[in-house]
Design a protein around this motif. Structure first.
Motif, PDB file in Angstrom:
ATOM      1  N   ASN A 116      42.545   0.384  24.858  1.00  0.00           N
ATOM      2  CA  ASN A 116      42.216   1.589  25.626  1.00  0.00           C
ATOM      3  C   ASN A 116      40.752   1.944  25.469  1.00  0.00           C
ATOM      4  O   ASN A 116      40.092   2.327  26.424  1.00  0.00           O
ATOM      5  N   ALA A 117      40.238   1.846  24.259  1.00  0.00           N
ATOM      6  CA  ALA A 117      38.836   2.176  24.021  1.00  0.00           C
ATOM      7  C   ALA A 117      37.919   1.234  24.802  1.00  0.00           C
ATOM      8  O   ALA A 117      36.963   1.679  25.433  1.00  0.00           O
ATOM      9  N   ASP A 118      38.188  -0.057  24.774  1.00  0.00           N
ATOM     10  CA  ASP A 118      37.343  -1.026  25.480  1.00  0.00           C
ATOM     11  C   ASP A 118      37.372  -0.822  26.991  1.00  0.00           C
ATOM     12  O   ASP A 118      36.382  -1.059  27.660  1.00  0.00           O
ATOM     13  N   ARG A 119      38.503  -0.383  27.513  1.00  0.00           N
ATOM     14  CA  ARG A 119      38.643  -0.262  28.961  1.00  0.00           C
ATOM     15  C   ARG A 119      37.745   0.801  29.557  1.00  0.00           C
ATOM     16  O   ARG A 119      37.389   0.716  30.722  1.00  0.00           O
ATOM     17  N   VAL A 120      37.366   1.809  28.793  1.00  0.00           N
ATOM     18  CA  VAL A 120      36.547   2.882  29.365  1.00  0.00           C
ATOM     19  C   VAL A 120      35.069   2.511  29.414  1.00  0.00           C
ATOM     20  O   VAL A 120      34.307   3.157  30.133  1.00  0.00           O
ATOM     21  N   ILE A 121      34.660   1.493  28.666  1.00  0.00           N
ATOM     22  CA  ILE A 121      33.253   1.088  28.687  1.00  0.00           C
ATOM     23  C   ILE A 121      32.898   0.604  30.091  1.00  0.00           C
ATOM     24  O   ILE A 121      33.581  -0.216  30.677  1.00  0.00           O
ATOM     25  N   GLY A 122      31.809   1.152  30.617  1.00  0.00           N
ATOM     26  CA  GLY A 122      31.364   0.826  31.965  1.00  0.00           C
ATOM     27  C   GLY A 122      31.970   1.711  33.042  1.00  0.00           C
ATOM     28  O   GLY A 122      31.564   1.641  34.200  1.00  0.00           O
ATOM     29  N   GLN A 123      32.916   2.554  32.673  1.00  0.00           N
ATOM     30  CA  GLN A 123      33.566   3.437  33.640  1.00  0.00           C
ATOM     31  C   GLN A 123      32.774   4.731  33.813  1.00  0.00           C
ATOM     32  O   GLN A 123      32.013   5.140  32.949  1.00  0.00           O
ATOM     33  N   GLU A 124      32.998   5.381  34.935  1.00  0.00           N
ATOM     34  CA  GLU A 124      32.364   6.659  35.210  1.00  0.00           C
ATOM     35  C   GLU A 124      33.269   7.778  34.726  1.00  0.00           C
ATOM     36  O   GLU A 124      34.479   7.727  34.891  1.00  0.00           O
ATOM     37  N   GLY A 125      32.660   8.778  34.108  1.00  0.00           N
ATOM     38  CA  GLY A 125      33.413   9.926  33.623  1.00  0.00           C
ATOM     39  C   GLY A 125      32.768  11.215  34.088  1.00  0.00           C
ATOM     40  O   GLY A 125      31.652  11.230  34.600  1.00  0.00           O
ATOM     41  N   LEU A 126      33.480  12.312  33.881  1.00  0.00           N
ATOM     42  CA  LEU A 126      33.017  13.637  34.271  1.00  0.00           C
ATOM     43  C   LEU A 126      32.916  14.494  33.014  1.00  0.00           C
ATOM     44  O   LEU A 126      33.871  14.561  32.221  1.00  0.00           O
TER      45      LEU A 126
ATOM     46  N   LYS B  91      19.576  12.533  22.190  1.00  0.00           N
ATOM     47  CA  LYS B  91      18.848  13.805  22.258  1.00  0.00           C
ATOM     48  C   LYS B  91      19.050  14.574  23.559  1.00  0.00           C
ATOM     49  O   LYS B  91      18.759  15.755  23.615  1.00  0.00           O
ATOM     50  N   SER B  92      19.543  13.934  24.588  1.00  0.00           N
ATOM     51  CA  SER B  92      19.726  14.610  25.871  1.00  0.00           C
ATOM     52  C   SER B  92      20.922  15.547  25.841  1.00  0.00           C
ATOM     53  O   SER B  92      21.930  15.270  25.213  1.00  0.00           O
ATOM     54  N   ILE B  93      20.793  16.646  26.562  1.00  0.00           N
ATOM     55  CA  ILE B  93      21.915  17.559  26.782  1.00  0.00           C
ATOM     56  C   ILE B  93      22.446  17.240  28.174  1.00  0.00           C
ATOM     57  O   ILE B  93      21.687  17.107  29.136  1.00  0.00           O
ATOM     58  N   VAL B  94      23.767  17.093  28.281  1.00  0.00           N
ATOM     59  CA  VAL B  94      24.388  16.768  29.559  1.00  0.00           C
ATOM     60  C   VAL B  94      25.329  17.913  29.899  1.00  0.00           C
ATOM     61  O   VAL B  94      26.227  18.255  29.127  1.00  0.00           O
ATOM     62  N   GLU B  95      25.107  18.498  31.058  1.00  0.00           N
ATOM     63  CA  GLU B  95      25.844  19.699  31.461  1.00  0.00           C
ATOM     64  C   GLU B  95      27.214  19.367  32.053  1.00  0.00           C
ATOM     65  O   GLU B  95      27.456  18.247  32.523  1.00  0.00           O
ATOM     66  N   VAL B  96      28.068  20.394  32.079  1.00  0.00           N
ATOM     67  CA  VAL B  96      29.413  20.292  32.643  1.00  0.00           C
ATOM     68  C   VAL B  96      29.319  19.889  34.116  1.00  0.00           C
ATOM     69  O   VAL B  96      28.383  20.285  34.820  1.00  0.00           O
ATOM     70  N   ASP B  97      30.276  19.112  34.565  1.00  0.00           N
ATOM     71  CA  ASP B  97      30.422  18.608  35.940  1.00  0.00           C
ATOM     72  C   ASP B  97      29.423  17.508  36.305  1.00  0.00           C
ATOM     73  O   ASP B  97      29.401  17.057  37.450  1.00  0.00           O
TER      74      ASP B  97
END
Length: 153
Positions: A87-97, A126-132
């Motif tokens: 399951n962990a390997d399958r998410v690599i390269g996938q797009e998430g929100l 170091k980057s901050i990534v916002e919701v959505d």
């Protein structure tokens, strides 16, 4: 004593060696003993034809060595190609929100990818990534997804 009733001791020895090598290989899955078992099988066959013990031993060494050197690398490559992704390997390269702001200072952040919620941290640390925002999963470290914000196209 009838010559047909003479026990071929060499054949029994090679049979015992063959069985032991198969048992060891079955317990270890190391792809080492199986090649020596091939040599033992050839020597067993030679012993059934009453070949000299020197011929049997030489055949064992030569066949086991050739199998080990020539066939093992191919078998190892083929076995490595059958890697089952977890399951962990399958998410690599996938797009998430991003569903919870990713903040490397507080160590908080979550994404949803492939229907699963993962803790996340930014790839650059170091980057901050916002919701959505959309992110790409670059890797997994422990239980956290390492993400990179997707470029807007």
């Amino acid at each position: 004593m009838d010559p047909g009733s003479v026990v071929n001791v060499n054949a029994i020895v090679w049979l015992i060696i063959l069985v032991l090598l198969f048992v060891i290989e079955g317990m270890t899955y190391s792809l080492i003993c199986i090649w020596f078992a091939g040599g033992a099988l050839v020597s067993l066959i030679l012993s059934l034809f009453n070949a000299h013990m020197l011929v049997q031993t030489t055949a064992f060494v030569v066949v086991a060595g050739l199998l080990l050197l020539l066939v093992r690398p191919v078998a190892v490559r083929m076995a490595a190609g059958r890697k089952v992704r977890t399951n962990a390997d399958r998410v690599i390269g996938q797009e998430g929100l991003v569903i919870k702001r990713i903040d490397p200072i507080s160590g908080e952040g979550q994404i949803k990818v492939m229907g699963q919620v993962w803790s996340a941290k930014p790839e650059d640390g170091k980057s901050i990534v916002e919701v959505d925002m959309r992110v790409e999963v670059m890797g997994i470290t422990g239980v956290k997804a390492i993400v990179r914000p997707k470029e807007f196209q």
